[in-house]
Enzyme design. Sequence first.
Site, PDB file in Angstrom:
ATOM      1  CD  GLU A  96     -12.289  -8.930 113.737  1.00  0.00           C
ATOM      2  OE1 GLU A  96     -12.140 -10.146 113.452  1.00  0.00           O
ATOM      3  OE2 GLU A  96     -11.459  -8.301 114.412  1.00  0.00           O
ATOM      4  N   GLY A 143      -8.484  -9.242 118.187  1.00  0.00           N
ATOM      5  CA  GLY A 143      -9.804  -9.091 117.579  1.00  0.00           C
ATOM      6  C   GLY A 143     -10.882  -9.261 118.621  1.00  0.00           C
ATOM      7  CD  GLU A 144     -11.764 -12.609 121.704  1.00  0.00           C
ATOM      8  OE1 GLU A 144     -11.744 -12.638 122.945  1.00  0.00           O
ATOM      9  OE2 GLU A 144     -11.632 -13.628 120.997  1.00  0.00           O
ATOM     10  N   GLY A 145     -13.310  -7.625 119.411  1.00  0.00           N
ATOM     11  CA  GLY A 145     -13.746  -6.410 120.087  1.00  0.00           C
ATOM     12  C   GLY A 145     -12.954  -6.051 121.322  1.00  0.00           C
TER      13      GLY A 145
END
Length: 339
Positions: free
Chosen positions: A163, A305-307
Amino acid sequence: MPPTGLPFDDIRALLRALPGPDETSRAQVLAREAELIKPAGALGRLEEIVAHLAAWQHRAPPRINRPLVAIFAGAHGVARKGVSAYPSEVNKAMLASFSNGQAAINQICKAHDLGLKVFDLAIELPTEDFTEGPALEEMACAATIAFGMEAIANGTDLLCLGEMGIGNTTAAAAIHAALFGGPVATWVGRGTGVDDAGHARKVAAVEAGLALHRGSLKDPLEVLRRLGGREIAAIAGAILAARIERVPVILDGYVATSAAAVLHALEPSSIAHCLAGHVAAEGAHAEVLKRLDLVPLLDLGLRLGEGSGAALACAIVKTALACHTGMATFAEAGVPEKV
């Protein structure tokens, strides 16, 4: 929980009809592992990972031909309370960096041959500030869960979920505090790196949200819509769709795990097909994973974050499968077995 005749009923119906694991495929993988040219159990969790893949893909051997990292991006009204070290304008800039191949996740996906999709969930339209009212209406939340279910529409055999969104660690902390209880401060971390004053504002925002919505937080779906965000709702939908389509999932950090926590509160077995990619440096992520009975594959101190953590863990999962399918058995290699 009895049906209400409201939009969330469809989600509850899905949770009652989720497919289980294929124990025959799991057993076949474990039987082959016992014959590979290595001491029994010598590859540790790598062996368990392959058995997990087989059970949830319903095939032995399992395969990873189309791994996908899906990033859901959303904006949060609570960000106006000064809960982040960065302004909400960063959201748009980060979406551009994903598109231009300049973000960390782009490099990780390129290094490990992973597909990448980024879903813009109305990034320029923040949710409502949950300290003043519900973040989302029920219809909008249900629709966003349904949108998340489309993440695997073009096919994948391993889904990594991440996310992006300023303010989303505050929303995640509020969800965890509502689901698990205890002092709010134990669930609120530093997020993007807020100072002490910013941390105090985050704690105050979560406490205000819990107080405002106190009478409606017994239902985990109400916790999601009142305190969460679009990216968290979409991740919940992606987890459900992956389960229905027999696709194993790797979860990223604190925010992605909050979506899993909502599903787990509704039906504990609903996240059995999920692996925890890593334990994040954010807040009480380790405690959340413990409560969800998820053991992280990596511990690298990540809080990006961001996977990113899920994608790095995917490299471990791909390696586990390569060992399982590429190694010879004792008989094939002509190696004497243990006496």
